[in-house]
Design an enzyme around this catalytic site. Structure first.
Site, short mmCIF file in Angstrom:
data_model
loop_
_atom_site.label_atom_id
_atom_site.label_comp_id
_atom_site.label_asym_id
_atom_site.label_seq_id
_atom_site.Cartn_x
_atom_site.Cartn_y
_atom_site.Cartn_z
N ARG A 221 122.37 -19.02 -13.89
CA ARG A 221 122.67 -19.37 -15.28
C ARG A 221 120.99 -18.98 -15.83
O ARG A 221 120.07 -19.36 -15.20
CB ARG A 221 122.93 -20.94 -15.52
N HIS B 211 126.22 -10.43 -16.90
CA HIS B 211 126.96 -11.56 -16.28
C HIS B 211 128.37 -11.10 -15.58
O HIS B 211 129.52 -11.25 -15.85
CB HIS B 211 127.29 -12.55 -17.28
P1 NDP Z 1 127.28 -24.41 -5.15
O1 NDP Z 1 127.46 -25.72 -6.13
O2 NDP Z 1 128.34 -24.26 -4.15
O3 NDP Z 1 126.23 -24.74 -4.52
C1 NDP Z 1 124.88 -25.17 -5.07
C2 NDP Z 1 123.37 -24.98 -4.27
O4 NDP Z 1 122.52 -25.48 -4.93
C3 NDP Z 1 123.81 -26.09 -3.12
O5 NDP Z 1 123.27 -25.53 -1.89
C4 NDP Z 1 122.81 -27.35 -3.55
O6 NDP Z 1 122.14 -27.94 -2.66
C5 NDP Z 1 121.81 -26.58 -4.35
N1 NDP Z 1 121.14 -27.22 -5.65
C6 NDP Z 1 121.69 -27.76 -6.58
N2 NDP Z 1 121.15 -28.60 -7.39
C7 NDP Z 1 119.74 -28.58 -6.90
C8 NDP Z 1 118.54 -28.94 -7.13
N3 NDP Z 1 118.37 -29.81 -8.02
N4 NDP Z 1 117.63 -28.78 -6.07
C9 NDP Z 1 117.60 -28.08 -5.05
N5 NDP Z 1 118.94 -27.61 -4.57
C10 NDP Z 1 120.10 -27.71 -5.43
O7 NDP Z 1 127.08 -23.59 -6.13
P2 NDP Z 1 127.64 -21.71 -5.79
O8 NDP Z 1 126.69 -21.25 -4.68
O9 NDP Z 1 129.01 -21.64 -5.69
O10 NDP Z 1 127.20 -21.17 -7.21
C11 NDP Z 1 126.03 -21.17 -7.68
C12 NDP Z 1 125.85 -20.74 -9.05
O11 NDP Z 1 126.37 -19.38 -9.45
C13 NDP Z 1 126.92 -21.46 -10.00
O12 NDP Z 1 126.59 -22.97 -10.32
C14 NDP Z 1 127.01 -20.46 -11.19
O13 NDP Z 1 126.02 -21.13 -12.23
C15 NDP Z 1 126.56 -19.14 -10.84
N6 NDP Z 1 127.49 -18.38 -10.76
C16 NDP Z 1 127.24 -16.95 -11.29
C17 NDP Z 1 128.11 -15.94 -11.57
C18 NDP Z 1 127.71 -14.48 -12.03
O14 NDP Z 1 128.58 -13.83 -12.30
N7 NDP Z 1 126.59 -14.49 -12.44
C19 NDP Z 1 129.56 -16.18 -10.83
C20 NDP Z 1 129.63 -17.46 -10.07
C21 NDP Z 1 128.73 -18.22 -10.18
P3 NDP Z 1 123.22 -28.90 -1.55
O15 NDP Z 1 123.83 -27.82 -0.76
O16 NDP Z 1 122.40 -29.74 -0.82
O17 NDP Z 1 124.14 -29.60 -2.45
#
Ligand code: NDP
Length: 311
Positions: free
Chosen positions: A226, A274
């Protein structure tokens, strides 16, 4: 027995494709596309992307809200949510597509392709001796449903990969880091940093001027999560000064990126609109249906989102 219905709302997704995919899984479920919702008391499930304010309050018997995508930042920040479980989509097609985007962006830098693109524009044969992929350190911030498989795919290709998440992970070939120390280590150690952390209250502005300053001179940034995770003016300054060697950006604070935005003309930036990954209804419907079956049995849905945590 009263009917059990699902309401669908999205200005961007194709309701016909979703109706077909979901009806194949759950033929008994009545699929209704807003605003044609019939008796709202029959609606138990909502499958939505950015519905209008107050949308959920119209359904007194709602049991599950499923976000039509992986990023839930817009949904969990709403103040009109109702206290029912929220789930997000995840499907193999979306995971593959995100991995392909990250592999493309990282490989493009690892193989010096921007240098050759630039040389070709000048009509020059510019030789840069290729480096072994194992020499190239890549940091992936966010090791979730999309970030985890992308990091694993980079490791399988031979890159030296580190990953950062809230909780420690075991992913083959990926060294796991957590906490502020872990973030700073990855930023200062990596040649290419990939941002795949979801946008939450904690992560907004994750990569600001101080974090960019920690990155190696000439390092590259890839943001496919994002726009608000990265401080855009600080990024532009780091690119303009030459501290950062390049950025591949799929997401922006304002989308579509305005025609007058400085990023369009900032050197060494690749902009994509995007498109890093999208949901494929035929694959995702299986998980949506399974979540509905679980909620019917009184169990939590698949890919449950925690609104307080923000993802
Ligand atoms: P998930 O919710 O499955 O995973 C999020 C990861 O980020 C987890 O490993 C989590 O840690 C980590 N995380 C979250 N908050 C923190 C923090 N404050 N500090 C450190 N680590 C953190 O997300 P996805 O992998 O499915 O997707 C990631 C993002 O990709 C989505 O939120 C979306 O915004 C974006 N996206 C973009 C697209 C595009 O076309 N550009 C399409 C689809 C998604 P933990 O595992 O320990 O909880």
């Amino acid at each position: 027995m009263s009917k059990e219905a699902l309401v669908f709302y999205s200005a961007v997704d194709d309701p016909a494709a979703w109706r077909e995919a979901l009806t194949a899984e759950l033929p008994e479920l009545d699929f209704r596309v807003a605003p044609e919702i019939g008796d709202p008391s029959e609606v138990s499930y909502a499958l939505v992307w950015s519905p209008p304010a107050g949308f959920f309050a119209g359904f007194p018997n709602l049991k599950l809200v499923t976000n039509l995508g992986a990023g839930v930042d817009a949904l969990v920040r709403r103040d009109d949510l109702v206290p029912v479980p929220i789930s997000r989509l995840n499907d193999p097609g979306m995971v593959q597509m995100m991995a392909s985007y990250i592999i493309f962006a990282v490989t493009r830098y690892a193989r010096d392709i921007p240098v050759f693109e630039e040389a070709q524009r000048r009509g020059e044969w510019t030789y840069v001796h290729p480096r072994a992929l194992s020499e190239i350190r890549v940091g992936v911030l966010g090791l979730g449903e999309l970030g985890g498989p992308a990091a694993a795919a980079l490791a399988r290709m031979g890159f030296t990969v580190s990953g950062w998440s809230r909780s420690a992970k075991r992913i083959e070939g990926v060294t796991s880091f957590t906490g502020r120390d872990g973030l700073e280590h990855i930023l200062s150690d990596s040649e290419i940093v990939v941002v795949l952390v979801p946008l939450t209250r904690d992560s907004e502005g994750l990569i600001g001027a101080a974090e960019l300053a920690l990155m190696k001179k000439g390092a590259k940034l890839v943001n496919a999560s994002r726009g608000r995770l990265v401080d855009e003016p600080a990024l532009i300054a780091a690119l303009a000064s030459g501290h950062l060697g390049g950025a591949t950006l799929d997401v922006f604070v304002e989308e579509p990126l305005p025609a007058s935005h400085t990023l369009w003309t900032t050197p060494n930036v690749l902009i994509t609109p995007h498109i890093a990954s999208i949901t494929v209804p035929s694959g995702a419907a299986r998980d949506v249906a399974e979540s509905i079956r679980r909620v019917r049995r009184g169990e939590p849905p698949l890919h449950e989102v925690h609104p307080m945590r923000g993802y």
